[in-house]
Scaffold this active site. Structure first.
Site, PDB file in Angstrom:
ATOM      1  N   SER A  20       0.841  -1.205   0.000  1.00  0.00           N
ATOM      2  CA  SER A  20       0.000   0.000   0.000  1.00  0.00           C
ATOM      3  C   SER A  20       0.875   1.253   0.000  1.00  0.00           C
ATOM      4  CB  SER A  20      -0.916   0.010   1.224  1.00  0.00           C
ATOM      5  OG  SER A  20      -1.928  -0.960   1.070  1.00  0.00           O
ATOM      6  N   ASP A  57      -8.113  -6.285   5.532  1.00  0.00           N
ATOM      7  CA  ASP A  57      -7.190  -7.291   4.992  1.00  0.00           C
ATOM      8  C   ASP A  57      -6.752  -8.329   6.015  1.00  0.00           C
ATOM      9  OD1 ASP A  57      -7.463  -5.906   2.682  1.00  0.00           O
ATOM     10  OD2 ASP A  57      -5.402  -5.196   2.546  1.00  0.00           O
ATOM     11  N   SER A  63     -15.076   1.638  -1.486  1.00  0.00           N
ATOM     12  CA  SER A  63     -13.631   1.392  -1.391  1.00  0.00           C
ATOM     13  C   SER A  63     -12.914   2.700  -1.089  1.00  0.00           C
ATOM     14  CB  SER A  63     -13.103   0.806  -2.703  1.00  0.00           C
ATOM     15  OG  SER A  63     -11.685   0.776  -2.683  1.00  0.00           O
ATOM     16  N   LYS A 114       0.898 -11.873  -5.320  1.00  0.00           N
ATOM     17  CA  LYS A 114       0.213 -10.573  -5.426  1.00  0.00           C
ATOM     18  C   LYS A 114       0.745  -9.575  -4.390  1.00  0.00           C
ATOM     19  CE  LYS A 114      -4.377  -8.624  -6.146  1.00  0.00           C
ATOM     20  NZ  LYS A 114      -4.526  -7.479  -5.289  1.00  0.00           N
ATOM     21  N   LYS A 124     -13.471  -7.821  -3.163  1.00  0.00           N
ATOM     22  CA  LYS A 124     -12.006  -7.843  -3.250  1.00  0.00           C
ATOM     23  C   LYS A 124     -11.575  -8.921  -4.260  1.00  0.00           C
ATOM     24  CE  LYS A 124     -11.246  -5.473   1.072  1.00  0.00           C
ATOM     25  NZ  LYS A 124     -10.948  -4.151   0.521  1.00  0.00           N
ATOM     26  N   ARG A 171     -15.088  -5.748 -10.249  1.00  0.00           N
ATOM     27  CA  ARG A 171     -14.897  -4.895  -9.054  1.00  0.00           C
ATOM     28  C   ARG A 171     -15.295  -3.465  -9.416  1.00  0.00           C
ATOM     29  NH1 ARG A 171      -9.100  -6.121  -6.358  1.00  0.00           N
ATOM     30  NH2 ARG A 171     -10.107  -5.030  -4.625  1.00  0.00           N
TER      31      ARG A 171
END
Ligand SMILES: O=C(O)C1=C[C@@H](OP(=O)(O)O)[C@@H](O)[C@H](O)C1
Ligand SMILES: C=C(OP(=O)(O)O)C(=O)O
Length: 405
Positions: free
Chosen positions: A20, A288, A144, A388, A315, A96
Protein backbone atom coordinates in the site's frame (compact mmCIF):
# COMPACT_ATOMS: atom_id res chain seq x y z
CA UNK A 1 3.19 -33.57 6.10
CA UNK A 2 3.79 -30.94 8.69
CA UNK A 3 7.40 -31.36 9.75
CA UNK A 4 7.43 -29.60 13.11
CA UNK A 5 7.58 -32.13 15.96
CA UNK A 6 6.50 -29.59 18.53
CA UNK A 7 4.59 -26.39 18.01
CA UNK A 8 7.67 -24.33 18.76
CA UNK A 9 8.53 -21.37 16.51
CA UNK A 10 11.93 -19.80 16.28
CA UNK A 11 13.55 -17.62 13.65
CA UNK A 12 14.15 -14.23 12.12
CA UNK A 13 12.39 -13.02 9.00
CA UNK A 14 12.76 -9.77 7.09
CA UNK A 15 9.38 -8.77 5.73
CA UNK A 16 8.66 -7.23 2.35
CA UNK A 17 7.87 -3.50 2.10
CA UNK A 18 4.20 -2.52 2.41
CA UNK A 19 2.49 -2.70 -0.98
CA UNK A 20 0.00 0.00 0.00
CA UNK A 21 2.81 2.42 0.87
CA UNK A 22 4.90 1.39 -2.15
CA UNK A 23 2.07 1.99 -4.59
CA UNK A 24 1.33 5.43 -3.14
CA UNK A 25 4.99 6.45 -3.32
CA UNK A 26 5.22 5.29 -6.95
CA UNK A 27 2.15 7.40 -7.78
CA UNK A 28 3.58 10.45 -6.01
CA UNK A 29 6.79 10.03 -8.01
CA UNK A 30 4.83 9.77 -11.28
CA UNK A 31 2.65 12.80 -10.48
CA UNK A 32 5.73 14.80 -9.47
CA UNK A 33 7.43 13.69 -12.69
CA UNK A 34 10.81 13.42 -11.02
CA UNK A 35 12.69 10.42 -9.65
CA UNK A 36 13.79 10.21 -6.03
CA UNK A 37 15.39 7.30 -4.13
CA UNK A 38 12.87 4.76 -2.76
CA UNK A 39 14.33 2.24 -0.32
CA UNK A 40 12.62 -1.03 0.55
CA UNK A 41 10.04 -0.85 -2.24
CA UNK A 42 7.75 -3.89 -2.13
CA UNK A 43 8.38 -6.71 -4.58
CA UNK A 44 4.67 -7.59 -4.57
CA UNK A 45 3.27 -8.30 -8.03
CA UNK A 46 0.77 -5.48 -7.47
CA UNK A 47 3.70 -3.09 -7.07
CA UNK A 48 5.72 -4.40 -10.03
CA UNK A 49 2.53 -4.16 -12.11
CA UNK A 50 2.09 -0.50 -11.16
CA UNK A 51 5.78 0.21 -11.75
CA UNK A 52 5.45 -1.38 -15.19
CA UNK A 53 2.44 0.79 -16.04
CA UNK A 54 4.25 3.93 -14.96
CA UNK A 55 7.21 3.03 -17.18
CA UNK A 56 5.05 2.96 -20.34
CA UNK A 57 2.70 5.83 -19.71
CA UNK A 58 2.50 6.79 -23.38
CA UNK A 59 0.95 3.49 -24.48
CA UNK A 60 -2.67 3.59 -25.68
CA UNK A 61 -3.78 0.48 -23.75
CA UNK A 62 -2.61 -0.24 -20.23
CA UNK A 63 -3.41 -3.31 -18.12
CA UNK A 64 -3.45 -3.18 -14.30
CA UNK A 65 -4.13 -6.93 -14.08
CA UNK A 66 -5.49 -7.93 -10.68
CA UNK A 67 -4.02 -5.00 -8.73
CA UNK A 68 -6.86 -3.00 -7.15
CA UNK A 69 -4.81 -0.04 -5.94
CA UNK A 70 -2.95 0.10 -9.26
CA UNK A 71 -6.23 0.14 -11.17
CA UNK A 72 -7.87 2.78 -8.98
CA UNK A 73 -4.80 5.04 -8.68
CA UNK A 74 -4.15 4.84 -12.44
CA UNK A 75 -7.78 5.67 -13.19
CA UNK A 76 -7.39 9.04 -11.47
CA UNK A 77 -3.94 9.62 -12.96
CA UNK A 78 -4.97 8.84 -16.55
CA UNK A 79 -8.22 10.80 -16.15
CA UNK A 80 -6.16 13.82 -15.08
CA UNK A 81 -3.83 13.39 -18.09
CA UNK A 82 -6.75 12.81 -20.50
CA UNK A 83 -4.77 11.17 -23.30
CA UNK A 84 -7.51 8.85 -24.62
CA UNK A 85 -5.88 5.84 -22.98
CA UNK A 86 -7.67 2.62 -22.09
CA UNK A 87 -7.18 0.93 -18.71
CA UNK A 88 -7.85 -2.81 -18.62
CA UNK A 89 -7.78 -5.38 -15.82
CA UNK A 90 -8.36 -9.09 -15.23
CA UNK A 91 -11.84 -10.63 -15.50
CA UNK A 92 -12.19 -10.24 -11.72
CA UNK A 93 -11.06 -6.59 -11.92
CA UNK A 94 -13.91 -6.01 -14.39
CA UNK A 95 -16.31 -7.27 -11.69
CA UNK A 96 -14.90 -4.89 -9.05
CA UNK A 97 -16.78 -1.55 -9.08
CA UNK A 98 -15.13 1.68 -10.20
CA UNK A 99 -18.25 3.81 -10.80
CA UNK A 100 -17.95 5.91 -7.63
CA UNK A 101 -14.45 7.04 -8.63
CA UNK A 102 -15.19 7.49 -12.35
CA UNK A 103 -18.34 9.50 -11.60
CA UNK A 104 -16.47 11.73 -9.13
CA UNK A 105 -13.69 12.36 -11.66
CA UNK A 106 -16.23 13.11 -14.39
CA UNK A 107 -17.99 15.48 -11.98
CA UNK A 108 -14.71 17.36 -11.60
CA UNK A 109 -14.15 17.63 -15.35
CA UNK A 110 -12.69 14.34 -16.59
CA UNK A 111 -14.09 12.40 -19.55
CA UNK A 112 -14.10 8.77 -18.48
CA UNK A 113 -16.08 6.32 -20.61
CA UNK A 114 -17.07 2.79 -19.69
CA UNK A 115 -16.01 0.35 -22.42
CA UNK A 116 -17.92 -2.55 -20.91
CA UNK A 117 -20.54 -2.61 -18.16
CA UNK A 118 -21.45 0.82 -16.72
CA UNK A 119 -19.66 1.35 -13.41
CA UNK A 120 -16.95 -1.27 -14.06
CA UNK A 121 -13.59 -1.55 -15.88
CA UNK A 122 -12.38 -1.35 -18.59
CA UNK A 123 -12.32 2.44 -18.91
CA UNK A 124 -11.21 4.99 -21.45
CA UNK A 125 -9.96 8.37 -20.24
CA UNK A 126 -10.75 10.81 -23.03
CA UNK A 127 -9.32 14.29 -23.61
CA UNK A 128 -10.65 17.26 -21.61
CA UNK A 129 -9.86 20.85 -20.71
CA UNK A 130 -8.00 20.72 -17.35
CA UNK A 131 -8.48 24.45 -16.66
CA UNK A 132 -12.22 23.95 -16.40
CA UNK A 133 -12.00 21.33 -13.63
CA UNK A 134 -14.16 22.07 -10.59
CA UNK A 135 -12.96 22.06 -6.99
CA UNK A 136 -15.80 20.49 -5.05
CA UNK A 137 -16.91 16.88 -5.40
CA UNK A 138 -19.07 14.48 -3.33
CA UNK A 139 -18.14 10.83 -3.15
CA UNK A 140 -19.56 7.72 -1.47
CA UNK A 141 -17.02 6.48 1.08
CA UNK A 142 -18.62 3.08 1.72
CA UNK A 143 -17.43 1.03 -1.29
CA UNK A 144 -13.63 1.39 -1.39
CA UNK A 145 -11.28 3.86 0.25
CA UNK A 146 -8.99 3.37 -2.76
CA UNK A 147 -11.31 5.68 -4.73
CA UNK A 148 -10.71 8.44 -2.19
CA UNK A 149 -6.95 7.83 -2.07
CA UNK A 150 -6.80 7.88 -5.88
CA UNK A 151 -8.49 11.28 -6.00
CA UNK A 152 -6.40 12.68 -3.14
CA UNK A 153 -3.12 11.72 -4.79
CA UNK A 154 -3.83 13.88 -7.86
CA UNK A 155 -5.64 16.61 -5.86
CA UNK A 156 -2.61 18.94 -5.29
CA UNK A 157 -1.87 19.18 -9.03
CA UNK A 158 -5.44 20.02 -10.08
CA UNK A 159 -5.95 23.71 -10.94
CA UNK A 160 -8.20 24.40 -7.93
CA UNK A 161 -7.16 21.50 -5.73
CA UNK A 162 -10.05 19.52 -4.25
CA UNK A 163 -12.82 19.90 -1.69
CA UNK A 164 -13.98 16.35 -1.23
CA UNK A 165 -17.20 15.60 0.68
CA UNK A 166 -17.36 12.02 1.94
CA UNK A 167 -20.83 10.48 1.94
CA UNK A 168 -22.00 7.44 3.96
CA UNK A 169 -19.95 5.20 6.24
CA UNK A 170 -16.21 5.73 5.76
CA UNK A 171 -14.70 2.25 5.40
CA UNK A 172 -10.98 1.40 5.46
CA UNK A 173 -10.41 4.83 7.04
CA UNK A 174 -6.71 4.23 7.98
CA UNK A 175 -5.87 3.83 4.27
CA UNK A 176 -7.18 7.36 3.59
CA UNK A 177 -5.12 8.66 6.50
CA UNK A 178 -2.10 6.76 5.13
CA UNK A 179 -2.51 8.58 1.81
CA UNK A 180 -2.68 11.97 3.50
CA UNK A 181 0.28 11.18 5.78
CA UNK A 182 2.44 10.09 2.85
CA UNK A 183 1.42 13.15 0.82
CA UNK A 184 2.46 15.26 3.81
CA UNK A 185 5.89 13.55 3.76
CA UNK A 186 6.24 15.01 0.26
CA UNK A 187 5.24 18.51 1.32
CA UNK A 188 1.48 18.47 0.75
CA UNK A 189 -0.78 20.04 3.35
CA UNK A 190 -4.36 18.80 3.46
CA UNK A 191 -7.15 19.23 5.97
CA UNK A 192 -9.56 16.43 6.94
CA UNK A 193 -12.40 17.70 9.10
CA UNK A 194 -15.52 15.59 9.66
CA UNK A 195 -16.78 14.62 6.20
CA UNK A 196 -14.66 17.10 4.22
CA UNK A 197 -11.11 16.70 2.95
CA UNK A 198 -9.61 19.86 1.48
CA UNK A 199 -6.41 19.83 -0.58
CA UNK A 200 -5.28 23.21 -1.99
CA UNK A 201 -3.20 23.29 -5.19
CA UNK A 202 0.44 22.58 -4.27
CA UNK A 203 3.64 20.99 -5.57
CA UNK A 204 4.95 17.65 -4.29
CA UNK A 205 8.54 18.04 -3.03
CA UNK A 206 10.94 15.16 -3.85
CA UNK A 207 12.79 13.39 -1.04
CA UNK A 208 14.45 10.06 -0.43
CA UNK A 209 11.95 7.63 1.15
CA UNK A 210 12.13 4.31 3.02
CA UNK A 211 9.09 2.00 2.84
CA UNK A 212 8.20 0.28 6.13
CA UNK A 213 7.54 -3.46 6.17
CA UNK A 214 4.04 -4.78 5.59
CA UNK A 215 1.84 -5.16 8.68
CA UNK A 216 -0.81 -7.13 6.73
CA UNK A 217 1.90 -9.71 5.94
CA UNK A 218 2.92 -9.72 9.62
CA UNK A 219 -0.61 -10.86 10.52
CA UNK A 220 0.14 -14.41 9.25
CA UNK A 221 3.00 -14.71 11.76
CA UNK A 222 0.78 -13.44 14.56
CA UNK A 223 -1.63 -16.23 13.66
CA UNK A 224 1.23 -18.78 13.70
CA UNK A 225 2.39 -17.61 17.12
CA UNK A 226 -1.17 -17.73 18.48
CA UNK A 227 -1.38 -21.36 17.31
CA UNK A 228 2.06 -22.29 18.70
CA UNK A 229 3.05 -23.62 22.13
CA UNK A 230 6.05 -21.32 22.36
CA UNK A 231 7.66 -18.76 20.08
CA UNK A 232 10.68 -16.49 19.64
CA UNK A 233 9.99 -14.95 16.27
CA UNK A 234 11.78 -11.83 15.10
CA UNK A 235 10.13 -9.90 12.22
CA UNK A 236 12.36 -7.22 10.74
CA UNK A 237 11.35 -3.93 9.13
CA UNK A 238 8.14 -3.21 11.06
CA UNK A 239 7.75 0.11 12.84
CA UNK A 240 5.81 0.92 16.01
CA UNK A 241 4.76 4.33 14.69
CA UNK A 242 3.26 3.11 11.44
CA UNK A 243 1.03 4.67 8.79
CA UNK A 244 -0.55 1.24 8.25
CA UNK A 245 -3.90 0.56 9.91
CA UNK A 246 -3.14 -3.17 10.04
CA UNK A 247 -0.58 -2.44 12.79
CA UNK A 248 -3.66 -2.77 15.04
CA UNK A 249 -2.83 -6.49 14.95
CA UNK A 250 -0.41 -5.78 17.84
CA UNK A 251 -3.32 -4.93 20.17
CA UNK A 252 -5.77 -7.47 18.82
CA UNK A 253 -3.36 -10.35 19.34
CA UNK A 254 -2.58 -9.60 22.99
CA UNK A 255 -5.76 -11.44 23.97
CA UNK A 256 -4.58 -14.44 21.90
CA UNK A 257 -1.35 -14.61 23.93
CA UNK A 258 0.90 -13.00 21.33
CA UNK A 259 3.29 -10.54 22.94
CA UNK A 260 4.97 -7.93 20.71
CA UNK A 261 8.26 -6.37 21.77
CA UNK A 262 9.52 -3.58 19.54
CA UNK A 263 13.27 -3.50 19.00
CA UNK A 264 15.77 -1.84 16.67
CA UNK A 265 15.24 -4.27 13.80
CA UNK A 266 11.47 -4.60 14.08
CA UNK A 267 9.48 -6.78 16.47
CA UNK A 268 9.92 -9.90 18.54
CA UNK A 269 6.85 -12.10 18.94
CA UNK A 270 6.61 -14.40 21.93
CA UNK A 271 3.82 -16.61 23.24
CA UNK A 272 2.10 -16.20 26.58
CA UNK A 273 -0.62 -18.35 28.16
CA UNK A 274 -4.20 -17.36 27.32
CA UNK A 275 -7.68 -18.77 27.75
CA UNK A 276 -9.72 -16.90 25.21
CA UNK A 277 -13.04 -18.51 24.24
CA UNK A 278 -14.98 -15.63 22.61
CA UNK A 279 -13.89 -12.83 20.29
CA UNK A 280 -15.77 -10.00 18.61
CA UNK A 281 -14.19 -7.44 16.29
CA UNK A 282 -15.28 -4.78 13.80
CA UNK A 283 -12.87 -5.05 10.85
CA UNK A 284 -14.07 -1.89 9.01
CA UNK A 285 -10.64 -0.29 9.57
CA UNK A 286 -8.55 -3.38 8.79
CA UNK A 287 -10.35 -5.50 6.16
CA UNK A 288 -7.19 -7.29 4.99
CA UNK A 289 -6.64 -9.10 8.29
CA UNK A 290 -10.22 -10.42 8.58
CA UNK A 291 -9.35 -13.73 6.90
CA UNK A 292 -6.32 -14.19 9.18
CA UNK A 293 -8.50 -13.67 12.27
CA UNK A 294 -11.31 -15.95 11.07
CA UNK A 295 -9.02 -18.91 10.30
CA UNK A 296 -6.97 -18.45 13.48
CA UNK A 297 -10.12 -18.37 15.64
CA UNK A 298 -11.43 -21.49 13.91
CA UNK A 299 -8.16 -23.30 14.67
CA UNK A 300 -8.22 -22.14 18.31
CA UNK A 301 -11.91 -23.08 18.59
CA UNK A 302 -12.69 -19.52 19.66
CA UNK A 303 -16.26 -18.44 19.05
CA UNK A 304 -15.64 -15.36 16.88
CA UNK A 305 -17.92 -12.74 15.38
CA UNK A 306 -16.25 -10.51 12.79
CA UNK A 307 -18.26 -7.52 11.59
CA UNK A 308 -17.66 -4.58 9.23
CA UNK A 309 -16.85 -6.97 6.38
CA UNK A 310 -19.04 -5.36 3.69
CA UNK A 311 -16.08 -4.59 1.40
CA UNK A 312 -14.79 -8.16 1.46
CA UNK A 313 -17.27 -9.25 -1.18
CA UNK A 314 -15.65 -7.05 -3.85
CA UNK A 315 -12.01 -7.84 -3.25
CA UNK A 316 -9.89 -10.47 -5.09
CA UNK A 317 -12.81 -12.84 -4.49
CA UNK A 318 -15.91 -12.73 -2.29
CA UNK A 319 -13.84 -13.32 0.83
CA UNK A 320 -16.81 -13.87 3.18
CA UNK A 321 -18.05 -16.69 0.97
CA UNK A 322 -14.58 -18.17 0.35
CA UNK A 323 -13.66 -18.32 4.05
CA UNK A 324 -17.03 -19.86 4.93
CA UNK A 325 -16.73 -22.59 2.26
CA UNK A 326 -13.14 -23.50 3.16
CA UNK A 327 -13.71 -23.55 6.93
CA UNK A 328 -16.89 -25.60 6.54
CA UNK A 329 -14.84 -28.19 4.62
CA UNK A 330 -12.86 -28.58 7.85
CA UNK A 331 -16.00 -29.21 9.89
CA UNK A 332 -16.56 -25.68 11.19
CA UNK A 333 -19.96 -24.10 11.64
CA UNK A 334 -19.94 -20.69 9.99
CA UNK A 335 -22.78 -18.22 9.71
CA UNK A 336 -22.45 -15.20 7.42
CA UNK A 337 -24.36 -12.07 6.45
CA UNK A 338 -23.50 -9.46 3.81
CA UNK A 339 -21.09 -7.84 6.29
CA UNK A 340 -20.23 -10.39 8.96
CA UNK A 341 -18.80 -13.82 9.58
CA UNK A 342 -19.45 -15.83 12.70
CA UNK A 343 -17.26 -18.80 13.59
CA UNK A 344 -19.81 -20.68 15.72
CA UNK A 345 -17.82 -23.90 15.89
CA UNK A 346 -14.12 -24.15 15.07
CA UNK A 347 -11.95 -27.01 13.83
CA UNK A 348 -12.54 -29.76 16.40
CA UNK A 349 -10.91 -32.56 14.42
CA UNK A 350 -7.23 -31.66 14.20
CA UNK A 351 -6.35 -35.09 12.86
CA UNK A 352 -7.16 -34.25 9.26
CA UNK A 353 -5.61 -32.87 6.09
CA UNK A 354 -6.86 -29.65 4.54
CA UNK A 355 -7.20 -29.01 0.81
CA UNK A 356 -7.64 -25.27 0.59
CA UNK A 357 -9.29 -23.57 -2.38
CA UNK A 358 -7.40 -20.35 -3.08
CA UNK A 359 -9.91 -18.40 -5.23
CA UNK A 360 -7.17 -16.36 -7.01
CA UNK A 361 -6.76 -14.62 -3.65
CA UNK A 362 -3.33 -14.31 -1.99
CA UNK A 363 -4.94 -13.77 1.41
CA UNK A 364 -6.88 -17.06 1.22
CA UNK A 365 -3.61 -19.01 0.88
CA UNK A 366 -1.74 -16.99 3.50
CA UNK A 367 -4.58 -16.96 6.04
CA UNK A 368 -5.00 -20.75 5.85
CA UNK A 369 -1.24 -21.52 5.78
CA UNK A 370 -0.79 -21.30 9.61
CA UNK A 371 -3.13 -24.31 9.92
CA UNK A 372 -0.09 -26.43 9.07
CA UNK A 373 0.86 -25.97 12.71
CA UNK A 374 -2.28 -27.76 13.97
CA UNK A 375 -3.51 -30.07 11.17
CA UNK A 376 -1.81 -33.13 9.63
CA UNK A 377 -1.33 -31.49 6.27
CA UNK A 378 -2.39 -28.36 4.37
CA UNK A 379 -2.48 -28.52 0.58
CA UNK A 380 -3.07 -25.32 -1.37
CA UNK A 381 -4.93 -25.32 -4.68
CA UNK A 382 -2.60 -22.62 -6.07
CA UNK A 383 0.49 -21.55 -4.14
CA UNK A 384 1.40 -18.87 -6.69
CA UNK A 385 -1.45 -16.60 -5.55
CA UNK A 386 0.75 -15.21 -2.77
CA UNK A 387 2.83 -13.33 -5.37
CA UNK A 388 0.21 -10.57 -5.43
CA UNK A 389 1.54 -9.16 -2.16
CA UNK A 390 4.22 -11.50 -0.73
CA UNK A 391 6.24 -13.51 -3.29
CA UNK A 392 8.64 -14.91 -0.64
CA UNK A 393 5.81 -16.19 1.58
CA UNK A 394 6.39 -19.96 1.16
CA UNK A 395 10.18 -19.59 1.52
CA UNK A 396 9.65 -17.81 4.82
CA UNK A 397 7.14 -20.38 6.08
CA UNK A 398 9.45 -23.22 4.96
CA UNK A 399 12.32 -21.61 6.84
CA UNK A 400 10.23 -21.81 10.02
CA UNK A 401 9.84 -25.55 9.43
CA UNK A 402 6.40 -25.39 7.85
CA UNK A 403 6.84 -27.40 4.66
CA UNK A 404 5.01 -29.51 2.12
CA UNK A 405 1.97 -27.39 1.40
O1 LIG B 1 -5.51 1.75 -0.24
C1 LIG B 1 -5.00 0.63 -0.07
O2 LIG B 1 -3.77 0.44 -0.20
C2 LIG B 1 -5.88 -0.49 0.28
C3 LIG B 1 -7.15 -0.27 0.76
C4 LIG B 1 -8.08 -1.34 1.17
O3 LIG B 1 -9.07 -1.47 0.18
P1 LIG B 1 -10.58 -0.88 0.35
O4 LIG B 1 -10.50 0.55 0.62
O5 LIG B 1 -11.19 -1.20 -0.98
O6 LIG B 1 -11.20 -1.63 1.49
C5 LIG B 1 -7.34 -2.67 1.32
O7 LIG B 1 -8.26 -3.72 1.39
C6 LIG B 1 -6.39 -2.93 0.17
O8 LIG B 1 -5.73 -4.15 0.30
C7 LIG B 1 -5.33 -1.85 0.12
C1 LIG C 1 -7.72 -6.11 -1.37
C2 LIG C 1 -6.43 -6.20 -1.67
O1 LIG C 1 -5.83 -5.64 -2.76
P1 LIG C 1 -6.42 -4.72 -3.93
O2 LIG C 1 -7.78 -4.21 -3.54
O3 LIG C 1 -5.42 -3.63 -4.06
O4 LIG C 1 -6.48 -5.60 -5.16
C3 LIG C 1 -5.53 -6.94 -0.78
O5 LIG C 1 -4.30 -6.87 -0.97
O6 LIG C 1 -5.99 -7.64 0.13
Amino acid sequence: MMTLKTKKLQGEITLNGSKSISNRILMIQAILGEEFPILGLSNAKDTTTLKGLLSKLHEPILDAGEAGTAYRFMTAYLAWKGNNQVLMGTKRMCERPIGVLADALNGLGAQIHYLGKKGYPPLQMKTHEIDGWKQRVCMGADVSSQFISALLLIAPVLPKGIELILEGKVISRPYIQMTLNLMEEFGILALWHNDMIKVPPQKYQPKSFRVEADWSAASYYYSLVALSDSAQLQLNGLQEKSVQGDAVIVDIMKQFGVKTTFNKKGILLTKEPTEITHFKYDCSDCPDIAQTLAVMCAALEVNALLTGLETLTIKETDRIHAVKVELEKLGCEIETTANSLWVKKGITNKNQAARVGTYDDHRMAMAFAPLALVLNQVKMEDKQVVNKSYPKFWDDFNYLGLTNY
